[in-house]
Design a protein around this motif. Structure first.
Motif, PDB file in Angstrom:
ATOM      1  N   UNK A  98      10.595   4.107  -3.340  1.00 11.06           N
ATOM      2  CA  UNK A  98      11.441   3.157  -4.059  1.00 11.06           C
ATOM      3  C   UNK A  98      11.719   1.911  -3.224  1.00 11.06           C
ATOM      4  N   UNK A  99      11.989   2.100  -1.940  1.00 10.44           N
ATOM      5  CA  UNK A  99      12.270   0.936  -1.090  1.00 10.44           C
ATOM      6  C   UNK A  99      11.025   0.058  -0.926  1.00 10.44           C
ATOM      7  N   UNK A 100       9.859   0.699  -0.828  1.00  6.24           N
ATOM      8  CA  UNK A 100       8.628  -0.089  -0.742  1.00  6.24           C
ATOM      9  C   UNK A 100       8.355  -0.807  -2.057  1.00  6.24           C
ATOM     10  N   UNK A 101       8.584  -0.106  -3.175  1.00  6.92           N
ATOM     11  CA  UNK A 101       8.317  -0.694  -4.493  1.00  6.92           C
ATOM     12  C   UNK A 101       9.160  -1.942  -4.729  1.00  6.92           C
ATOM     13  N   UNK A 102      10.438  -1.876  -4.376  1.00  4.30           N
ATOM     14  CA  UNK A 102      11.342  -2.994  -4.654  1.00  4.30           C
ATOM     15  C   UNK A 102      11.663  -3.816  -3.409  1.00  4.30           C
ATOM     16  N   UNK A 103      11.006  -3.474  -2.281  1.00  2.00           N
ATOM     17  CA  UNK A 103      11.177  -4.224  -1.033  1.00  2.00           C
ATOM     18  C   UNK A 103      12.665  -4.449  -0.770  1.00  2.00           C
ATOM     19  N   UNK A 104      13.420  -3.365  -0.827  1.00  2.00           N
ATOM     20  CA  UNK A 104      14.876  -3.473  -0.782  1.00  2.00           C
ATOM     21  C   UNK A 104      15.473  -2.313  -0.005  1.00  2.00           C
ATOM     22  N   UNK A 105      16.573  -2.611   0.676  1.00  2.00           N
ATOM     23  CA  UNK A 105      17.329  -1.577   1.363  1.00  2.00           C
ATOM     24  C   UNK A 105      18.557  -1.162   0.595  1.00  2.00           C
ATOM     25  N   UNK A 106      18.592  -1.493  -0.706  1.00  2.00           N
ATOM     26  CA  UNK A 106      19.741  -1.133  -1.542  1.00  2.00           C
ATOM     27  C   UNK A 106      19.871   0.384  -1.630  1.00  2.00           C
ATOM     28  N   UNK A 107      21.040   0.870  -2.037  1.00  2.00           N
ATOM     29  CA  UNK A 107      21.204   2.326  -2.191  1.00  2.00           C
ATOM     30  C   UNK A 107      20.164   2.906  -3.141  1.00  2.00           C
ATOM     31  N   UNK A 108      19.718   4.107  -2.823  1.00  2.00           N
ATOM     32  CA  UNK A 108      18.658   4.736  -3.612  1.00  2.00           C
ATOM     33  C   UNK A 108      19.039   4.889  -5.083  1.00  2.00           C
ATOM     34  N   UNK A 109      20.272   5.300  -5.443  1.00  2.00           N
ATOM     35  CA  UNK A 109      20.593   5.406  -6.872  1.00  2.00           C
ATOM     36  C   UNK A 109      20.406   4.095  -7.631  1.00  2.00           C
ATOM     37  N   UNK A 142      14.201   1.450 -11.518  1.00  5.72           N
ATOM     38  CA  UNK A 142      12.905   2.056 -11.822  1.00  5.72           C
ATOM     39  C   UNK A 142      12.938   2.785 -13.167  1.00  5.72           C
ATOM     40  N   UNK A 143      14.023   3.529 -13.436  1.00 10.53           N
ATOM     41  CA  UNK A 143      14.129   4.273 -14.693  1.00 10.53           C
ATOM     42  C   UNK A 143      14.165   3.324 -15.894  1.00 10.53           C
ATOM     43  N   UNK A 144      14.882   2.204 -15.745  1.00  8.15           N
ATOM     44  CA  UNK A 144      14.954   1.231 -16.835  1.00  8.15           C
ATOM     45  C   UNK A 144      13.562   0.636 -17.107  1.00  8.15           C
ATOM     46  N   UNK A 145      12.834   0.292 -16.062  1.00  7.86           N
ATOM     47  CA  UNK A 145      11.481  -0.246 -16.243  1.00  7.86           C
ATOM     48  C   UNK A 145      10.559   0.791 -16.890  1.00  7.86           C
ATOM     49  N   UNK A 146      10.731   2.056 -16.509  1.00 10.29           N
ATOM     50  CA  UNK A 146       9.901   3.117 -17.096  1.00 10.29           C
ATOM     51  C   UNK A 146      10.197   3.270 -18.587  1.00 10.29           C
ATOM     52  N   UNK A 147      11.491   3.192 -18.954  1.00  9.66           N
ATOM     53  CA  UNK A 147      11.860   3.305 -20.357  1.00  9.66           C
ATOM     54  C   UNK A 147      11.294   2.141 -21.163  1.00  9.66           C
ATOM     55  N   UNK A 148      11.354   0.948 -20.614  1.00  5.96           N
ATOM     56  CA  UNK A 148      10.783  -0.217 -21.306  1.00  5.96           C
ATOM     57  C   UNK A 148       9.281  -0.043 -21.498  1.00  5.96           C
ATOM     58  N   UNK A 205       0.800  -1.234   0.000  1.00  7.53           N
ATOM     59  CA  UNK A 205       0.000   0.000   0.000  1.00  7.53           C
ATOM     60  C   UNK A 205       0.830   1.281   0.000  1.00  7.53           C
ATOM     61  N   UNK A 206       2.133   1.195   0.288  1.00  3.45           N
ATOM     62  CA  UNK A 206       2.969   2.392   0.288  1.00  3.45           C
ATOM     63  C   UNK A 206       3.325   2.857  -1.118  1.00  3.45           C
ATOM     64  N   UNK A 207       3.222   1.955  -2.121  1.00  3.41           N
ATOM     65  CA  UNK A 207       3.631   2.366  -3.463  1.00  3.41           C
ATOM     66  C   UNK A 207       2.585   2.086  -4.533  1.00  3.41           C
ATOM     67  N   UNK A 208       1.741   1.079  -4.345  1.00  6.18           N
ATOM     68  CA  UNK A 208       0.731   0.740  -5.352  1.00  6.18           C
ATOM     69  C   UNK A 208      -0.640   1.199  -4.890  1.00  6.18           C
ATOM     70  N   UNK A 209      -1.617   1.073  -5.764  1.00  2.00           N
ATOM     71  CA  UNK A 209      -2.975   1.489  -5.415  1.00  2.00           C
ATOM     72  C   UNK A 209      -3.919   0.318  -5.272  1.00  2.00           C
ATOM     73  N   UNK A 210      -3.515  -0.893  -5.768  1.00  2.00           N
ATOM     74  CA  UNK A 210      -4.455  -2.005  -5.787  1.00  2.00           C
ATOM     75  C   UNK A 210      -3.712  -3.313  -5.998  1.00  2.00           C
TER      76      UNK A 210
END
Length: 374
Positions: free
Chosen positions: A334-345, A351-357, A146-151
């Motif tokens: 971003x962390x909620x979307x990818x369920x990850x504690x990786x560095x933000x960049x 995310x940018x690559x997925x958006x471009x695709x 619920x932190x990043x998606x709507x449904x």
């Protein structure tokens, strides 16, 4: 008259169908109309509401009625299950319009799924309740969703036909990335009434049509909006609620088109009031419902759809805010979307690559909820 010369006549009949005033289609026009109706999934609406003598549509129309009956039973069961654990819910879009008898028959309006709305704070509780009662999420539920998606869609089990319930906790269709807070559909929704009031429901349905423009024309949504407009009694409420949303200029443009092209009973002052409230200008002439008839959906239209979404923002400042928020989501999102504690960049690069695709190759948007398990 050659079939090619019947394009305008067919378009006019389809607009009448969307408006709810079409009569039986002329026999000589049916070969031109049939592929258009199939493209836009309007066969059942045409058969149940306009032309029950058109035998080529009867099989599809009756199949829709059977499927919708099963879906509506599932909706009633799901709402009962949610109420049992203290979760209030609303039905919206197609299923709500059938429950509210906005359409003349349960088979008139096809549905891929039924949309249920709960409040964001109760999304996790609602998901757990649906799973206990036999509905399975398309992907494993995460409390961070619920932190990043709507449904998230849930598949029913044991039904005679496949049943999908789309559990929503937000309805910000007018934003390129979903926001936070309660949906306006809760406004004036009280008691046990399962459907939202027509004033706010109209805004959300129109936003949903505009969202679909990134890929193709959602003419079923146009029919929904035309019929909801006949139920609205408080247009001041439409302006008040709609004017506070980023989608206001786009909503104003489509309401103007519904009035001009379909004859929907929308007061003439409502679209310009919405435009002024949002700081927008123009008459919304970029919206042309008639030009959508017969148009094939295409991922390539996502670029033009993105341009339309920017145009809806009304002012350069709001357009930039929309683009910035979408292109550079915050670290928590971003962390909620990818369920990850990786560095933000690193997360942003993913995310940018997925958006471009999504824009170039027609891939799944990173803003969409997870798809079904393969």
């Amino acid at each position: 008259m050659p079939l090619a010369d019947r394009t305008e006549e067919a378009r006019s009949w389809v607009l009448d169908l969307l408006a709810g005033r079409a009569g039986p289609a002329p026999e000589e026009l049916r070969p031109t109309l049939l592929p258009i109706l199939r493209l836009h999934r309007l066969e059942s609406l045409a058969w149940w509401e306009a032309d029950p003598g058109w035998t080529a549509l009867e099989g599809a129309a009756r199949a829709v009625a059977v499927r919708n009956g099963v879906l509506l039973e599932a909706v009633a069961g799901a709402r009962s299950d949610l109420a049992a654990v203290g979760v209030a819910s609303l039905v919206f879009k197609g299923a709500a319009l059938l429950l509210d008898r906005v359409y003349p028959s349960p088979g008139a309006r096809p549905m891929d799924d039924a949309d249920l709305l709960v409040r964001p704070a109760q999304a996790s509780l609602a998901a757990a309740a649906l799973q206990r009662y036999g509905f399975q999420p398309w992907r494993p539920w995460s409390d961070r969703l619920p932190e990043w998606a709507d449904s998230l869609p849930f598949e029913g089990t044991g039904a005679p036909v496949p049943v999908t319930l789309d559990l929503h906790w937000r309805t910000e269709y007018g934003r390129m990335r979903f926001g936070s807070g309660d949906s306006p559909l809760w406004t004036a929704a009280g008691g046990d009434r399962p459907v939202p009031p027509p004033e706010t429901h109209l805004i959300v349905v129109v936003e949903h049509v505009l969202k679909h423009l990134r890929v193709g024309a959602h003419l079923l949504g146009v029919a929904d909006a035309a019929r909801l407009a006949t139920r609205v009694r408080d247009w001041d409420e439409v302006v008040r609620v709609g004017g506070a949303r980023r989608s206001a200029p786009g909503v104003a443009a489509l309401l103007a088109a519904l009035s001009a092209e379909l004859g929907a009973p929308i007061p003439a002052e409502v679209p310009p009031r919405l435009q002024r409230t949002a700081g927008g200008r123009g008459d919304g002439s970029w919206v042309g419902i008639g030009s959508w008839v017969g148009r094939q959906p295409s991922p390539a239209r996502r670029w033009s759809g993105l341009g339309q979404r920017i145009r809806m923002a009304a002012t350069p400042g709001r357009a930039w805010e929309e683009l910035r928020e979408t292109a550079f989501p915050d670290a928590r999102w971003l962390r909620a979307r990818y369920d990850s504690g990786a560095p933000v960049p690193a997360l942003w690069a993913r995310y940018a690559w997925a958006s471009l695709r999504w824009l170039v190759a027609g891939g799944r948007s990173p803003l969409d909820p997870p798809g079904p398990v393969a």
